[in-house]
Design a protein around this motif. Structure first.
Motif, PDB file in Angstrom:
ATOM      1  N   GLY A 150      -4.533 -26.898 -65.837  1.00 51.60           N
ATOM      2  CA  GLY A 150      -5.682 -25.825 -64.994  1.00 51.60           C
ATOM      3  C   GLY A 150      -4.742 -24.920 -65.399  1.00 51.60           C
ATOM      4  N   ALA A 178     -13.502 -19.555 -60.573  1.00 54.44           N
ATOM      5  CA  ALA A 178     -12.283 -19.896 -60.711  1.00 54.44           C
ATOM      6  C   ALA A 178     -12.236 -18.341 -60.534  1.00 54.44           C
ATOM      7  N   ALA A 180     -12.509 -21.960 -71.000  1.00 51.91           N
ATOM      8  CA  ALA A 180     -11.910 -23.624 -70.560  1.00 51.91           C
ATOM      9  C   ALA A 180     -12.666 -23.282 -69.136  1.00 51.91           C
ATOM     10  N   CYS A 181     -12.596 -21.936 -68.434  1.00 52.22           N
ATOM     11  CA  CYS A 181     -13.654 -22.462 -66.924  1.00 52.22           C
ATOM     12  C   CYS A 181     -15.018 -22.145 -67.477  1.00 52.22           C
ATOM     13  N   PHE A 237     -10.275 -23.151 -62.365  1.00 49.73           N
ATOM     14  CA  PHE A 237      -8.767 -22.818 -63.601  1.00 49.73           C
ATOM     15  C   PHE A 237      -7.924 -22.028 -62.863  1.00 49.73           C
ATOM     16  N   PHE A 242     -11.150 -28.850 -62.965  1.00 42.90           N
ATOM     17  CA  PHE A 242     -10.207 -28.827 -63.671  1.00 42.90           C
ATOM     18  C   PHE A 242      -9.799 -30.695 -63.135  1.00 42.90           C
TER      19      PHE A 242
END
Ligand code: HDD
Length: 726
Positions: free
Chosen positions: A688, A633, A704-705, A665, A710
């Protein structure tokens, strides 16, 4: 008088006065162990007066000058008498040993296996008996088709070979990251390997199956198509060796003390979760860092982030085997975990890098025939061919039947027999007796031990001698279909993309058509997608020996369904410029560290940047050497001035647009907009993207990662996405 050397005084002859250390100019940095001076060629010469550090020849003769060969006059000719020159060149000329005929490129590490659940009910093998027992191991990961110097991110099967140095001798599980194989009979192996490696007249393409010969072979071999489906999936472009599963592939036997046998299949489950990269990313990683996988494993172990796998077993008896809709002795089939669950029985931890790549990783010799009492072979014909091939290949590669004397191959338990001599024998027994039976009593050497010695399981065998394949091996498409329907949508898309990519590199149209004809037996939608992607009419379905069964999907076959649950062990790339906000950088690095992940700074210059509060931050990569494909990411945090500068730089724009295209992301400062606009990132940001204003945003971003990517973005950025089956 003859002089001798002891190990302590190696390099120094008795009674000899060591040469005086040359004097260096005043103020020069004087190393303690050697002095530096300029040689007659202007080169740096480093000499010592310490006998213990003195360079010697292989015969132990001290060397006075390692930079100049012996010549008649300063301009030559060079004299044949120079035994120091001749020995050095002679040794250099013979440094290489033949690379492995397959799996030439690989990387190894030491580890330990700890048993957590005893299988003593099923096997007398000591290594699987006592909970808590630790066994030393050596693991080598590899690609299959490429030469030793090929790149790591080839689309290829990964080898996963484990040597257990057990108290009962060496046990090797020589497996792959795919639970099935291309062929059912070992007589086909040389043809399969010839077909996939470089074409013989032109010696390319290197490390890839995307060429006519491979697809010609595969399209003429229906049995290969289950494995082809795995090969075209993201399993063959893993993020790391740390994120692959391992499989022993064949059924083996466990045999208990009473001689009862249970079939077993071995699995390695990565605690890091399954993870892969995208194909376009793999292509670019190969250019940016051809050693991506070995560097990743080496760095993880070096930093103490030891990768771990659980060893799982599928245990089943003949009765269960008889109920399966295929033959478990057929290496092109797996047993779904839903049918026979995987029981986790121990953990492998890789905790030590090699000291010397050649001595350990290059010389390690795995053999499927290496089993210990309590473990035995099944009747899988492919396994029997392998049992011949591995031992045989070691003789060619390592040059002597004494390869088991090399430290990396030597069992850690006593080795006693009457095998003797041969090239480079290191383990040379003393005494008069080298045969048995003998009548020398206690001096007679080792004896057979019917109690604990290895005994083959007395399986009954009968049959007519014939060259034939079993009728029970004839269903080639059912499990290929099961694999495909077990994938998530995006994974199915990747399989379609990979097939289109590979077959687009095939020049002969008839080979492309023959390949697609097999897909028609696997999945109608996939066949249509691939035919469309190749711009060809749908061919007739290949002739199938048996109708394709509708087997239930198995979630265990998907990568995404078995991914990691945290960002731990993965890498965030943080792109900074002078004037980047120190508060954001701090919050982000704290959140990454709390997740047990790692971060790396990329900057316009390798000397680093000065943040808005005056802090200086060193860069790990200059932008040209640190493209976003090297990171899981990215965070793009330029200052306004920095972003305006980067917006004019091709490498910086590639960094951003690749991160976007590879569905990563992306955290960013508000100032990054100027760069995004120039990199033509659509102005409406998807979910994302994570604008960072304060520390809390950083935590949300790292959370989120935890997902790999995404994925919804891929459908928007890839032209081929429209052909994904609804
Ligand atoms: Fe093989 C190497 C895995 C079928 C013959 N193989 C090799 C390695 C792995 C595998 C992981 C590298 C070991 C290392 O790191 O040194 N091979 C497999 C699997 C197979 C398989 C999982 C199918 C289930 N192999 C196979 C067949 C044959 C071979 C059918 C021959 C009849 N394999 C070899 C070999 C190699 C080898 C030529 C090359 C170098 C070596 O053995 O040590 O003997």
């Amino acid at each position: 008088m003859a002089t001798t050397k002891t190990p302590q005084s190696a390099g120094k002859l008795k009674g000899e006065t060591p040469a005086k250390a040359p004097t260096l100019p005043a103020g020069a940095d004087m190393p303690t162990s050697y002095a530096e001076q300029q040689g007659s060629g202007g080169e740096t010469r480093q000499t010592t007066s310490d006998p213990a550090l003195t360079m010697t020849t292989q015969q132990g003769i001290s060397v006075a000058d390692d930079q100049n060969s012996l010549k008649a006059g300063p301009r030559g000719p060079t004299l044949l008498e120079d035994f120091i020159l001749r020995e050095k060149i002679f040794h250099f000329d013979h440094e290489r040993i033949p690379e492995r005929v397959v799996h030439a490129r690989g990387y190894g590490a030491h580890g330990v296996f700890e048993l957590t659940d005893s299988l003593s009910e099923y096997t007398s093998a000591d290594v699987l008996g006592t909970v808590g027992q630790q066994t030393e191991t050596f693991v080598r990961f590899s690609t299959v088709a490429g030469n030793k110097g090929s790149f790591d991110l080839a689309r290829d099967v990964r080898g996963f070979a484990v040597k257990f140095y057990t108290r009962q001798g060496n046990w090797d599980i020589v497996g792959n990251n795919i639970p099935v194989f291309f062929i059912q009979d070992p007589i086909k192996f040389p043809d399969l390997v010839h077909a996939v490696k470089q074409e013989p007249d032109r010696a390319f393409p290197q490390a890839q199956s995307a060429h006519d010969n491979y697809w010609d072979y595969a399209s003429l071999s229906p049995e290969a198509w289950h494995m082809v489906m795995w090969q075209m999936s993201d399993r063959t472009i893993p993020r790391s060796f740390r994120t692959i599963e391992g499989f022993g592939v064949h059924s083996f036997r466990l045999v208990d003390k009473a001689g009862k046998s249970t079939f077993v299949k071995f699995h390695w489950k990565p605690r890091q979760g399954l993870q892969s990269v995208l194909w376009n990313e793999a292509v670019k990683i190969n250019g940016a860092d051809p050693d991506f996988h070995r560097r990743d494993l080496w760095q993880a172990i070096e930093s103490g982030d030891f990768p771990q796998w659980d060893l799982g077993v599928q245990l089943f008896d003949q009765e269960t085997a008889d109920k399966l809709p295929f033959d478990h002795l057929d290496s092109t089939k797996l047993i779904p975990e839903e049918d026979v669950p995987v029981r986790l029985i121990g953990t492998l931890t890789l905790n030590r890098n090699v000291d010397n790549f050649f001595a350990e990783t290059e010389q390690v010799a795995y053999c499927t025939q290496n089993i210990v009492p309590g473990i035995d072979f099944s009747d899988d014909p492919l396994l029997h061919g392998r049992n011949f091939s591995y031992l045989d290949t070691q003789l060619k590669r390592l040059g002597s039947p004494n390869f088991t004397h090399l430290p990396i191959n030597a069992p850690r338990c006593p080795v006693m027999n009457f095998q003797q001599d041969g090239h480079m024998a290191m383990r040379n027994p003393k005494g008069r007796v080298n045969y048995e039976p003998n009548s020398w009593g206690a001096d007679g050497g080792p004896r057979e031990n019917p109690e604990i010695g290895f005994k083959s399981f007395p399986a009954e065998v009968q049959g007519t001698k014939q060259r034939i394949r079993s009728e029970t091996f004839a269903d080639h498409y059912s499990q290929a279909r099961q694999f495909y329907i077990s994938q998530q949508k995006i994974e199915q898309k990747h399989i379609g993309d990979a097939l289109v990519f590979e077959l687009s590199k095939v020049e002969r149209v008839d080979i492309r058509a023959r390949a697609v004809s097999h897909l028609r037996n696997i999945d109608a939608g996939l066949a249509a997608t691939v035919a469309d992607g190749l711009g060809m009419d749908l061919p007739d379905a290949a002739k199938a020996a048996k109708p394709t069964l509708d087997l239930a999907p198995s979630a265990k076959l998907s990568i995404i369904a078995n991914g990691p649950d945290s960002f731990a062990g993965r890498k965030l790339g943080i792109f900074l410029t002078n004037g980047s906000k120190a508060a954001l950088f701090k919050a982000l690095t704290e959140a990454v560290t709390a997740e047990r992940a790692i971060w790396e700074v990329i900057a316009p210059k390798i000397g680093g940047v000065t943040l808005d509060d005056g802090t200086k931050v060193a860069a790990k990569q200059k932008i040209d050497g640190g493209p976003s494909v090297l990171y899981d990411a990215v965070a793009i945090l330029p200052s306004a001035e920095g972003a305006a500068m980067l917006a004019k730089d091709a490498a910086s724009k590639d960094f951003v647009s690749d991160a976007f295209g590879h569905c990563k992301f992306i955290a960013h400062s508000a100032e990054a907009k100027a760069l995004f606009d120039e990199a033509r990132i659509p102005p409406e940001r998807d979910e994302g993207f994570f604008p960072l204003a304060d520390g809390k945003d950083a935590e949300g971003f790292i959370k989120a990662c935890r997902d790999l990517r995404f994925w919804p973005r891929e459908m928007k950025v890839d032209l081929d996405a429209k052909s994904v089956r609804k």
